[in-house]
Design a protein around this motif. Structure first.
Motif, PDB file in Angstrom:
ATOM      1  N   THR A   1       4.726   2.824  -7.332  1.00 38.18           N
ATOM      2  CA  THR A   1       4.371   3.609  -6.240  1.00 38.18           C
ATOM      3  C   THR A   1       5.060   3.026  -5.141  1.00 38.18           C
ATOM      4  O   THR A   1       4.897   1.664  -5.123  1.00 38.18           O
TER       5      THR A   1
ATOM      6  N   SER B   1      -3.641  -2.203   1.776  1.00 41.56           N
ATOM      7  CA  SER B   1      -2.910  -1.028   0.939  1.00 41.56           C
ATOM      8  C   SER B   1      -3.869  -1.402  -0.119  1.00 41.56           C
ATOM      9  O   SER B   1      -3.880  -2.168  -0.927  1.00 41.56           O
TER      10      SER B   1
ATOM     11  N   THR C   1       3.543  -0.901  -5.803  1.00 43.12           N
ATOM     12  CA  THR C   1       2.690  -1.122  -6.950  1.00 43.12           C
ATOM     13  C   THR C   1       3.624  -0.880  -8.123  1.00 43.12           C
ATOM     14  O   THR C   1       4.146   0.088  -8.164  1.00 43.12           O
TER      15      THR C   1
ATOM     16  N   ASP D   1      -3.076  14.150  -7.385  1.00 42.14           N
ATOM     17  CA  ASP D   1      -4.040  12.947  -6.536  1.00 42.14           C
ATOM     18  C   ASP D   1      -3.674  11.683  -7.251  1.00 42.14           C
ATOM     19  O   ASP D   1      -3.785  10.710  -6.446  1.00 42.14           O
ATOM     20  N   ALA D   2      -3.250  11.731  -8.390  1.00 43.31           N
ATOM     21  CA  ALA D   2      -3.099  10.378  -8.987  1.00 43.31           C
ATOM     22  C   ALA D   2      -1.679  10.447 -10.121  1.00 43.31           C
ATOM     23  O   ALA D   2      -1.675  11.739 -10.499  1.00 43.31           O
ATOM     24  N   ALA D   3      -1.018   9.732 -10.379  1.00 46.14           N
ATOM     25  CA  ALA D   3      -0.002   9.679 -11.457  1.00 46.14           C
ATOM     26  C   ALA D   3      -0.842   9.555 -12.758  1.00 46.14           C
ATOM     27  O   ALA D   3      -1.776   9.039 -12.834  1.00 46.14           O
TER      28      ALA D   3
ATOM     29  N   SER E   1       4.410   2.854  -0.988  1.00 52.70           N
ATOM     30  CA  SER E   1       3.882   3.517   0.456  1.00 52.70           C
ATOM     31  C   SER E   1       4.756   2.858   1.476  1.00 52.70           C
ATOM     32  O   SER E   1       5.037   1.692   1.512  1.00 52.70           O
TER      33      SER E   1
ATOM     34  N   THR F   1       1.191  -5.837  -7.506  1.00 53.94           N
ATOM     35  CA  THR F   1       1.463  -5.138  -6.256  1.00 53.94           C
ATOM     36  C   THR F   1       1.816  -6.171  -5.093  1.00 53.94           C
ATOM     37  O   THR F   1       1.383  -7.296  -5.302  1.00 53.94           O
TER      38      THR F   1
ATOM     39  N   THR G   1      -4.352   0.050  -4.532  1.00 54.59           N
ATOM     40  CA  THR G   1      -4.215   1.159  -5.476  1.00 54.59           C
ATOM     41  C   THR G   1      -5.339   1.157  -6.200  1.00 54.59           C
ATOM     42  O   THR G   1      -5.669   0.267  -6.720  1.00 54.59           O
TER      43      THR G   1
ATOM     44  N   LEU H   1      -3.497   1.773   7.972  1.00 51.88           N
ATOM     45  CA  LEU H   1      -3.010   1.108   9.342  1.00 51.88           C
ATOM     46  C   LEU H   1      -3.946   1.053  10.308  1.00 51.88           C
ATOM     47  O   LEU H   1      -4.213   2.021  11.004  1.00 51.88           O
TER      48      LEU H   1
ATOM     49  N   SER I   1       4.564  -1.117   0.906  1.00 50.90           N
ATOM     50  CA  SER I   1       3.557  -1.447  -0.184  1.00 50.90           C
ATOM     51  C   SER I   1       4.052  -1.098  -1.453  1.00 50.90           C
ATOM     52  O   SER I   1       4.155   0.115  -1.580  1.00 50.90           O
TER      53      SER I   1
ATOM     54  N   ASP J   1       2.194   6.815  -0.613  1.00 46.97           N
ATOM     55  CA  ASP J   1       1.545   7.158   0.985  1.00 46.97           C
ATOM     56  C   ASP J   1       2.700   7.055   1.721  1.00 46.97           C
ATOM     57  O   ASP J   1       3.386   5.959   1.937  1.00 46.97           O
TER      58      ASP J   1
ATOM     59  N   ASP K   1      -9.348   9.694  -5.121  1.00 46.74           N
ATOM     60  CA  ASP K   1      -8.217  10.441  -6.157  1.00 46.74           C
ATOM     61  C   ASP K   1      -8.431  10.550  -7.242  1.00 46.74           C
ATOM     62  O   ASP K   1      -7.878  11.194  -8.190  1.00 46.74           O
TER      63      ASP K   1
ATOM     64  N   SER L   1      -3.076   5.764  -8.322  1.00 44.00           N
ATOM     65  CA  SER L   1      -3.072   6.510  -7.000  1.00 44.00           C
ATOM     66  C   SER L   1      -3.060   5.159  -6.081  1.00 44.00           C
ATOM     67  O   SER L   1      -3.589   4.182  -6.212  1.00 44.00           O
ATOM     68  N   THR L   2      -2.475   5.422  -4.846  1.00 47.42           N
ATOM     69  CA  THR L   2      -2.338   4.374  -3.747  1.00 47.42           C
ATOM     70  C   THR L   2      -2.411   5.003  -2.382  1.00 47.42           C
ATOM     71  O   THR L   2      -1.976   6.068  -2.121  1.00 47.42           O
ATOM     72  N   ASP L   3      -2.996   4.150  -1.626  1.00 50.28           N
ATOM     73  CA  ASP L   3      -3.319   4.635  -0.099  1.00 50.28           C
ATOM     74  C   ASP L   3      -2.776   3.414   0.876  1.00 50.28           C
ATOM     75  O   ASP L   3      -3.202   2.328   0.540  1.00 50.28           O
ATOM     76  N   LEU L   4      -2.362   3.732   1.873  1.00 48.70           N
ATOM     77  CA  LEU L   4      -2.009   2.665   2.869  1.00 48.70           C
ATOM     78  C   LEU L   4      -3.085   2.965   4.139  1.00 48.70           C
ATOM     79  O   LEU L   4      -3.005   4.192   4.694  1.00 48.70           O
TER      80      LEU L   4
ATOM     81  N   LEU M   1       3.053  -6.537  -0.624  1.00 49.40           N
ATOM     82  CA  LEU M   1       3.202  -5.834   0.787  1.00 49.40           C
ATOM     83  C   LEU M   1       4.356  -6.817   1.147  1.00 49.40           C
ATOM     84  O   LEU M   1       4.432  -7.780   1.416  1.00 49.40           O
TER      85      LEU M   1
ATOM     86  N   SER N   1      -4.175  -5.022  -1.015  1.00 52.47           N
ATOM     87  CA  SER N   1      -3.259  -5.850  -0.372  1.00 52.47           C
ATOM     88  C   SER N   1      -3.624  -5.950   1.152  1.00 52.47           C
ATOM     89  O   SER N   1      -3.902  -4.916   1.703  1.00 52.47           O
TER      90      SER N   1
END
Lengths: 349, 349
Positions: free
Chosen positions: B97, A144, B146, B40-42, B99, B55, A146, A59, B144, B133, A85, A54-57, B57, A99
């Protein structure tokens, strides 16, 4: 923020220097990490298990405001938001990559502060930092993350598998993170208007902490396993209860009945909502960032769960045609709408 | 860039609307993808194999300039840059992934354009887009990525396992991406000074494409497998040949001898470097962004590789005490220094 403290310009370190500096103290916790940072990719061994990703950004100016967010808390939260997640899949979180995009206003000491929060979260949750990327940023701070985890196929909880008659449950309490944010925003405005006024956050520790230092519910995943319960569906509460309930209902092709009086709201959240003239229920439904787990269980599991202080049964799953409804404290029923966070409209509303 | 075309404001879609819109056409290619976007996740199944994760950026104004980078190319490149890290482990890239942080200047049509490049790369390299995301960004475009892949333990190539006497090899040719960037930057300056002058990029397609549309060397990983060669160490050339050679030498505790005359440089790269008054070898050593594979092989594998047009033997590994040296065309030997990209100093130098 760093005017009076030591300041090492990142220009003098360079990307590799910064990476070396930041990664030299990384400890590994999970046996699945074959190789962490230092190569083109991390190497992980999940033999016999499914891999979860799972991944989130995050900012600056959208997800956080450095005016009132300590960098260590921000690093900690960036990890929690992501681990949440993996727990929402009923999985074990085992690795993260982080990152960073750093504008020139950040000296090394600021990056270390941020990283110390990242590493604290990794330590507390026993997950391994196995990679990432660092770069200059022309604008604000970019984070970022993951997260990677694993689970046996039979243990994984998806969103689309809730069954009619299942009980709708949520961990912890809701709405606090949103009200913590409102408090911090209010104090920021007061400060901007008159810098001599000290922030008045006394007695509000709990909801401030809900906003600045959330804890992903690894403990709930363990509790459910200890109780011998596998949720029929699960999701984490990041955008608000309403939005998450609708995800489960929509993806499962079901409806639900939610009881307003059953929604767990902490007394401080309740009182602060009243201070702000907001309905506490609306904060729980649409506030977001609580990072609790919302899940459904078969009725036969009710006895196992009913005396757990940290889990509330808040409703049940119905057929699709009935729709997703909330029965209010006064007994009226109305449709649940997602009015959660829309990052494209404004930052927090 | 989008003044005259259709413009759908992202505000009207919201985050979930945008995600739904962007993800509805995602196809899955790799059998290891148990579940892609939408939870929520792969969930991935690499039973019996090691999982590889990397990953990167990419930030507007640092890694790309939208003045001359078509969004579709940018999406394509963002994926290639990441897949390259998985191939550098001698692995099979299977998932990504993506983002995105999007400032308000981007209408939906621009995001679709970017995404079409992402999906094209996924299709051509048969990798699955399994998560991401999306968020507003107060500043520029943030990407971003991954990448995830897998390999049998015995096939994985690390950086720290080069042996003394091993041959140093590189795929393709070097320095082109850097010169493509110099050309694009020059034309941008001319355009800014006089918008009526048309860009003069005629006959420079190859090096422009090296910059705007790099291809990760999946084919080389396959070729090596077909030839029955397992490199003793491998890394991708993202920061310039010098920097990558030093990574292998340092991490393997070895030295090397690199022969300047053996460094593969395309005639157009050579000619353009001369036009700019730069040494072509310096472009290959320090230019970066070529995304070729640098690897070492045992001497016994030389016969298998020597007639491969796309692989050049450029030197060999020595003992640590000898250091990392380049023998110039005139026969002098001097130490190799990494003067590659320092994202904290300026964007491209």
């Amino acid at each position: 923020m760093f005017e009076n403290s030591e300041r090492t310009d990142l220009k003098n370190l360079g990307e590799f220097g910064l990476i070396e500096h930041l990664t030299k103290n990384i400890k590994l916790y999970d046996p699945s990490t074959t190789r962490g940072v230092g190569d083109d990719a991390a190497v992980l061994d999940f033999s016999g298990k499914k891999t979860l990703v799972s991944t989130d950004l995050l900012l600056e100016g959208i997800h956080f405001d450095l005016a009132y967010t300590p960098l260590k808390h921000l690093g900690y939260k960036a990890i929690q938001v992501n681990l949440s997640d993996i727990y929402a899949m009923n999985g074990i979180a085992s690795q993260v990559t982080v990152s960073l995009g750093l504008s020139s206003k950040f000296p090394l000491e600021a990056v270390e502060e941020l990283y110390s929060g990242v590493l604290l979260a990794c330590d507390q949750y026993q997950v391994d930092l196995v990679g990432g990327d660092t770069s200059a940023s022309k604008q604000g701070l970019v984070i970022s993350v993951t997260s990677i985890g694993y689970a046996s196929e039979k243990d994984i909880c998806y969103r689309n598998t809730a069954g009619e008659g299942d009980l709708l449950c949520v961990s912890g309490d809701l709405g606090g993170a949103y009200l913590g944010l409102q408090l911090l925003e209010r104090e920021k405005q007061i400060f901007l208007e008159n810098p001599n006024i000290q922030p008045d956050l006394e007695g509000k520790d709990y909801i401030i902490e809900r906003q600045l230092k959330p804890e992903a519910r690894k403990d709930i995943v363990k509790l459910l396993a200890d109780l011998g319960i596998k949720p029929t569906a699960m999701i984490d509460v990041s955008d608000g209860l309403a939005s998450e309930i609708l995800h489960i209902c929509k993806q499962s092709g079901k409806g639900c009945t939610l009881y307003e009086e059953k929604i767990p709201i902490d007394p401080m959240t309740y009182e602060t909502a009243r201070e702000f003239g907001i309905d506490p229920t609306v904060c729980a439904l649409n506030g977001g960032e609580d990072y609790e787990l919302l899940f459904t269980i078969g009725q036969s599991d009710y006895e196992k769960i009913r005396n757990m202080p940290d889990i509330s049964v808040i409703g049940h799953i119905t057929d699709k045609a009935s729709g997703a409804n909330m029965v209010s404290k006064s007994g009226n029923s109305h449709g649940i709408k997602a009015q959660g966070w829309n990052a494209f409209k404004n930052s927090h509303s």
